[in-house]
Scaffold this motif. Structure first.
Motif, PDB file in Angstrom:
ATOM      1  N   ASP A 432      14.269  13.405   1.290  1.00 48.56           N
ATOM      2  CA  ASP A 432      15.674  13.710   1.555  1.00 48.56           C
ATOM      3  C   ASP A 432      16.372  12.484   2.137  1.00 48.56           C
ATOM      4  N   ALA A 433      15.582  11.601   2.749  1.00 54.01           N
ATOM      5  CA  ALA A 433      16.103  10.290   3.155  1.00 54.01           C
ATOM      6  C   ALA A 433      16.136   9.441   1.895  1.00 54.01           C
ATOM      7  N   LEU A 434      17.289   9.419   1.231  1.00 55.03           N
ATOM      8  CA  LEU A 434      17.378   8.795  -0.084  1.00 55.03           C
ATOM      9  C   LEU A 434      16.952   7.331  -0.023  1.00 55.03           C
ATOM     10  N   TYR A 435      16.222   6.916  -1.044  1.00 57.48           N
ATOM     11  CA  TYR A 435      15.700   5.553  -1.146  1.00 57.48           C
ATOM     12  C   TYR A 435      14.913   5.188   0.109  1.00 57.48           C
ATOM     13  N   ASN A 436      14.070   6.117   0.535  1.00 55.62           N
ATOM     14  CA  ASN A 436      13.202   5.890   1.680  1.00 55.62           C
ATOM     15  C   ASN A 436      12.366   4.635   1.408  1.00 55.62           C
ATOM     16  N   PRO A 437      12.603   3.515   2.120  1.00 56.76           N
ATOM     17  CA  PRO A 437      11.944   2.250   1.768  1.00 56.76           C
ATOM     18  C   PRO A 437      10.440   2.272   1.985  1.00 56.76           C
ATOM     19  N   ILE A 438       9.962   3.121   2.893  1.00 57.12           N
ATOM     20  CA  ILE A 438       8.521   3.216   3.104  1.00 57.12           C
ATOM     21  C   ILE A 438       7.871   3.941   1.924  1.00 57.12           C
ATOM     22  N   ALA A 439       8.516   4.973   1.433  1.00 56.66           N
ATOM     23  CA  ALA A 439       7.994   5.683   0.261  1.00 56.66           C
ATOM     24  C   ALA A 439       8.083   4.812  -0.984  1.00 56.66           C
ATOM     25  N   LEU A 440       9.228   4.166  -1.173  1.00 61.29           N
ATOM     26  CA  LEU A 440       9.416   3.329  -2.357  1.00 61.29           C
ATOM     27  C   LEU A 440       8.378   2.224  -2.451  1.00 61.29           C
ATOM     28  N   ASN A 441       7.879   1.766  -1.297  1.00 56.35           N
ATOM     29  CA  ASN A 441       6.922   0.663  -1.277  1.00 56.35           C
ATOM     30  C   ASN A 441       5.511   1.108  -0.924  1.00 56.35           C
ATOM     31  N   ASP A 442       5.232   2.396  -1.175  1.00 57.06           N
ATOM     32  CA  ASP A 442       3.865   2.871  -1.022  1.00 57.06           C
ATOM     33  C   ASP A 442       2.953   2.068  -1.957  1.00 57.06           C
ATOM     34  N   LYS A 443       1.826   1.585  -1.415  1.00 59.33           N
ATOM     35  CA  LYS A 443       0.968   0.687  -2.187  1.00 59.33           C
ATOM     36  C   LYS A 443       0.348   1.360  -3.402  1.00 59.33           C
ATOM     37  N   GLU A 444       0.150   2.660  -3.348  1.00 59.95           N
ATOM     38  CA  GLU A 444      -0.504   3.350  -4.445  1.00 59.95           C
ATOM     39  C   GLU A 444       0.481   3.924  -5.459  1.00 59.95           C
ATOM     40  N   LYS A 445       1.505   4.645  -4.961  1.00 57.66           N
ATOM     41  CA  LYS A 445       2.370   5.379  -5.866  1.00 57.66           C
ATOM     42  C   LYS A 445       3.836   4.980  -5.772  1.00 57.66           C
ATOM     43  N   GLY A 446       4.113   3.890  -5.072  1.00 58.67           N
ATOM     44  CA  GLY A 446       5.487   3.458  -4.930  1.00 58.67           C
ATOM     45  C   GLY A 446       5.959   2.582  -6.080  1.00 58.67           C
ATOM     46  N   ASP A 447       7.146   2.044  -5.946  1.00 59.53           N
ATOM     47  CA  ASP A 447       7.690   1.135  -6.947  1.00 59.53           C
ATOM     48  C   ASP A 447       6.808  -0.110  -7.062  1.00 59.53           C
ATOM     49  N   LYS A 448       6.791  -0.706  -8.246  1.00 50.53           N
ATOM     50  CA  LYS A 448       6.065  -1.958  -8.474  1.00 50.53           C
ATOM     51  C   LYS A 448       7.082  -3.036  -8.852  1.00 50.53           C
ATOM     52  N   LYS A 449       7.056  -4.108  -8.102  1.00 51.22           N
ATOM     53  CA  LYS A 449       7.956  -5.235  -8.398  1.00 51.22           C
ATOM     54  C   LYS A 449       7.134  -6.503  -8.253  1.00 51.22           C
TER      55      LYS A 449
END
Length: 1009
Positions: A432-449
């Protein structure tokens, strides 16, 4: 300090021929008078001949003397030359000589002595480059070279940093200098998907793939005499990088290691967002000020209703306050290792190295690893000389700092409220915290850049000696850069979670091929006249290609490849190329080492320009007068060791305008009645030609008391035929056309001071200081009218980076309303921004910049520090419209600066307006409210080391062992009104949500054996 510079001379010294029949063998030992240590690579030459050798790693030499040899000349860079009589055994102690520091100038096409060099250049040694721990060695030059400015917008490991030499000289063409490595121009343009969005500050830098431990020296060429031989590519100056070479003697190994941490450094409390208690207080106050609540108690109650309704959080309960900035920042592990070996004999010398560098970024989802290797081989057989240089590197970069407004963790911090939690009660991510940066950068299932960049440079050369002083050289170069990027937007990314995530792959390759042929003639006549003539031909081809593909619809646990997605969403490819052909001449003459003259001419043809103007000439002339060599200066020898004046003028060009800027172009990929189609995209201009920079320089240099050296230069650089996008009538079907119209000027003063204050066996103390004052000015634009932007103006008589916007006048003490100055001039104020006229309010260009440093040595201990500074520039932070908002962004986070400085009651004198929920005061509109003084002083490097004595090391067969601790970016002092993480920013002064610059603390050792 200067011992490592010997390797830049070895190739020349080892080519000296052994001649004559009847000989005598001489052995000797050369040491330093200051510390008694052996001098490695000292030159020993029989006077009047080319017979010579160099000392080995123990300072010893053996030389066969021809029957007419009577005197030996013994010299070493940074030490006074001595002449001694030939004897069977010779011991020499060389004294330090400030006059000879940086004696050799590497111009890329050759090497010349500084005494004979009529241009403006500065040399930075290898030991200064490795003081700092950074993937991009260019950051080590900040403040160390007069006239050179390094702008880094981000602390992201491996990121691009822009460089200018003596100001910005172009608008639509490139402004970066030309980089030359061992005589070969390399590709240094921004690469990667990040360079195609926004300003491209986050693009991977090819320079970050160069291991600084492999660099022998960096020479910055500034004026026309120094750069005109590079012609069409030298408008912005030239940076010549010389790598380490092999040398005669047994194999010598060097191992360097650093281990430490990148620490979260300076975090301005004013720039951070408030905690939950402050948040509830200021928003309750804002609701009262808006009239929605009668008092603070009602305001708090109303705030809780809103938060509960929109975010499902009850502030009356024990809600944890979340510091989102603290959550995305952490100390990162940093390590660097380098192993090299060098050695050889009279006919073959080698240098081999391998390196590993790792820097975990301090921002979540960022970091870099680099693997590098180099092989340099130099040989000779009779009249033939040959060599091969091969270097390669792989960098692996994770970069969450995208240009996206929301997925960038720093941006996300300023869009998240302190009551929004990172995790749910069950431990899952709070989405619910949109674009949660900790979730987005989860090492396993987060965004890959991820960006992987491979560089390869191959540089073979061949020389042939026709006779003494006449040498042919062929130098070839291949530079390949491969970039592979993969971006994956995960289920935690609300923008793509509904479509089953999105994957994107971008692959780019840049290839540079070059061939250079030169013939060099040097000769001395009657020991008075000395000439050095170089003729050359060069050809270069640069090609670039790009392939892109994207797909969506991934299963939640998929391997992150495009084949595993269900729906292709896009694909494309592109290629481009350009060629350059050149012929050049350079001549130097000096009479009795007192009067010097030089001239160069280059004729370039480039495919990038119009059919009518593909070829252009560039030239330079320079002169130098060593006044101190005159007889009438004899009485000054006790205190004035050297005094020289010089001057130069010439022209250089700029071909960095894009690959097809002069051509008529069509864009394909369009559908016309279900058939493939194309549209006209760019109108041709066959008359488009080079931007040309006329460079004038006057300099004076000297040495006082053999301890203080100085250089002072005045320069004037005028760019004419500057390329502008000129508007066209829409009846033509095109919006604009590139034409040679504009003119811009940079003029300034720069100085360099080196002082060897104390220099004896046990203790030495040296100081260096640089400074530059540059004035950039537009002389002519495409039209008579200024070009006005939202916050900038391009106007004749003003700097290119001039800020132009409503001028903020603070806050009305009685009402708390924001005020601006009314109209174009005067002191009348208004609370209606529509009545505020735009005004010139400053420039992004510093009035003065430079650096200073000190080096101390006491017996085995050494201590040094280097600092950089910038004065008088302005920084505009467009992100402050959110960071310093006063209520217009409903329920948004608030900065501590706003909380602590807001207007609260009549009589308050402040610059932060009254906080009103849903404010319509335009307090956050573009204006000088967000323009700050960008002046700063940075302690960029501090190093403390200890070298173990030879009495301990020799029994262990170790040549040297030094341990040290270093700190980079230890502190930064900013102007009083600056608010932000770091004042250093883009050259245009624009700043927003920058990656904080870390403080790096390292422990290391240097081992030689």
């Amino acid at each position: 300090m200067m011992k490592k510079l010997t390797f830049a001379l070895l190739c020349l010294i080892m080519s000296m021929s052994m001649a004559m029949a009847q000989v005598t063998k001489v052995t000797g030992h050369v040491t330093s008078a200051e510390d008694g240590e052996p001098v490695i690579g000292a030159s020993i030459v029989v006077k009047g001949t080319t017979v010579g050798t160099v000392t080995d790693f123990d300072g010893n030499f053996t030389l066969e003397i021809p029957d007419n040899g009577k005197i030996l000349i013994i010299s070493y860079i940074g030490m006074a030359t001595q002449e001694v009589k030939v004897a069977p055994r010779i011991t020499v102690s060389l004294q330090s000589d400030t006059q000879d520091l940086d004696e050799v100038i590497v111009t890329g096409y050759g090497v010349t002595k500084k005494a004979a060099f009529t241009g403006a250049a500065q040399v930075v040694s290898s030991e200064n480059l490795v003081k700092r721990t950074d993937a991009n060695f260019m950051k080590s030059l900040e403040g160390s070279v007069a006239g050179l400015q390094v702008n880094s917008f981000t602390g992201q490991p491996g990121a691009f940093s822009s460089t200018t030499i003596r100001g910005m000289g172009s608008v639509n063409s490139g402004t970066e200098p030309l980089y030359v490595v061992d005589g070969i121009a390399i590709y240094t343009d921004k690469m990667g998907g990040y360079s195609k969005a926004g300003s491209g500050d986050l693009a991977a830098s090819p320079l970050a793939n160069i291991n600084p431990n492999d660099i022998e020296s960096v020479t910055v060429l500034k004026d026309a005499t120094a750069t005109a031989i590079y012609g069409a590519r030298a408008a912005n100056g030239v940076i010549v990088i010389s790598t380490k070479k092999g040398n005669k003697g047994k194999a010598r190994f060097n191992f360097n290691a650093k281990v430490g941490s990148s620490l979260v450094g300076r975090l301005d409390n004013n720039y951070k967002t408030v905690n939950l208690d402050r948040y509830k207080t200021i928003w309750a106050e804002g609701l009262v000020n808006s009239g929605d609540a009668a008092n603070m108690e009602d305001g708090a109650s109303l705030l809780n209703e809103y938060v509960n309704a929109y975010y499902g959080v009850d502030l009356s309960e024990n809600v944890q306050s979340v510091d989102w900035l603290d959550a995305i920042l952490s100390n990162g592990f940093t390590q660097e290792y380098d192993l090299s070996v060098q050695g050889g004999n009279e006919s073959l010398r080698y240098y081999i190295s391998g390196g590993y560098f790792q820097n975990d970024g301090i921002v979540v989802g960022t970091g870099m690893k680099r693997y590098s290797g180099r092989f340099n081989l130099d040989g000779n057989s009779g009249r033939i000389g040959y060599g091969l240089s091969v270097s390669g590197a792989l960098s692996d970069i994770n970069n969450s700092m995208t240009e996206s407004q929301y997925t960038n963790p720093i941006v996300a911090v300023y869009d998240l409220r302190p009551f929004e939690q990172i995790y749910n009660a069950d431990g899952s991510y709070n989405l619910d915290a949109l674009y949660n940066p900790i979730a987005l950068n989860d090492k396993e299932k987060g965004d890959k850049k991820n960006q992987k960049q491979i560089t390869l440079v191959v540089n073979p050369y061949f020389t042939y000696k026709f006779m003494d002083g006449l040498i042919w050289k062929t130098n070839a170069g291949l530079n390949i850069i491969d970039l592979d990027e993969f971006f994956y937007n995960s289920i935690y990314n609300p923008q793509y979670s509904g479509s089953g995530m999105l994957g994107q792959r971008n692959q780019e390759r840049a290839t540079t091929l070059s061939i250079t042929n030169t013939i060099n003639f040097t000769r001395s006549f009657n020991e008075l006249h000395n000439i050095n003539v170089l003729l050359g031909q060069e050809a270069q081809k640069i090609s670039f290609r790009n392939i892109y593909a994207a797909a969506s619809g991934y299963p939640s646990d998929a391997v992150f490849e495009l084949d595993n997605a269900s729906t292709p969403t896009g694909a494309g490819s592109m290629s481009k190329a350009s060629t350059l052909a050149s012929f050049f001449f350079n001549g130097e003459y000096n009479y009795n080492n007192k009067y010097y003259g030089s001239a160069s001419f280059r004729y370039d043809g480039s495919s990038r320009f119009g059919a009518n103007n593909k070829w252009a000439p560039f030239w330079s002339v320079g002169a130098k007068y060593r006044i101190s060599q005159e007889d009438f200066m004899e009485n000054t020898k006790g205190w004035l060791t050297d005094l020289t004046v010089r001057g130069s003028y010439g022209t250089v060009g700029n071909q960095d305008i894009g690959y097809f800027a002069a051509m008529g172009l069509y864009n394909y990929g369009y559908s016309y009645n279900s058939k493939p189609g194309a549209i006209p995209y760019q109108i041709a201009n066959p008359d488009l030609k080079w931007e040309t920079v006329g460079k004038a320089d006057i300099g004076i240099s000297g040495v006082l008391f053999e301890r203080f050296s100085f250089e002072l230069d005045y320069y004037n650089q005028r760019t004419k035929d500057m390329i502008f996008d000129v508007p066209l009538s829409y009846t033509t079907g095109f919006a604009s056309i590139l034409k040679n119209i504009g003119t811009m000027e940079n003029q300034g003063l720069e100085f360099l001071i080196n002082a060897s204050i104390i220099n004896n066996k046990d203790f030495s103390w040296s100081v260096n200081l640089t400074g530059t004052a540059n004035r950039n000015k537009i002389i002519k634009l495409a039209t008579d009218k200024p070009i006005e932007g939202t916050t900038t103006i391009r106007k004749v008589g003003e700097a290119y980076y001039t800020f132009y916007m409503p001028e903020y006048a603070g806050v009305d003490p009685e009402t708390g309303d924001p005020l601006w100055y009314k109209g174009k001039e005067g002191n009348e104020t208004t609370s209606n921004i529509n009545e505020a006229g735009q005004r010139i309010v400053g420039s992004a260009d510093p009035k003065f910049y430079g650096g200073f440093g000190m080096n101390f040595r006491y017996k085995g201990f050494d201590f040094s520090f280097d600092a950089s500074y910038t004065l008088g520039n302005k920084v505009y932070n467009s992100g402050f419209a959110y960071d310093m908002q006063v209520g217009h962004y409903f329920l948004g986070p608030v900065s501590n600066y706003v909380y602590e400085n807001r207007w609260q009651k009549p009589g308050d004198v402040t610059d932060v307006p009254k906080f009103i929920a849903g404010s319509t005061s335009n307090a956050n509109a573009y204006s000088s409210r967000f323009l700050m003084n960008g002046s700063y002083l940075r302690m960029k490097s501090v190093v403390l080391g200890y070298t173990l004595p030879q009495s301990i090391l020799k029994p262990l067969t170790i040549d040297n062992l030094r341990v040290f601790v270093s700190a980079d970016n230890l502190f930064t002092i900013t102007a009083k009104d600056y608010i932000g993480f770091d004042p250093q920013t883009r050259a245009n002064g624009s700043q927003s949500w920058a990656y904080p610059v870390p403080t790096t603390v390292m422990f290391g050792l240097n081992l030689g054996f």
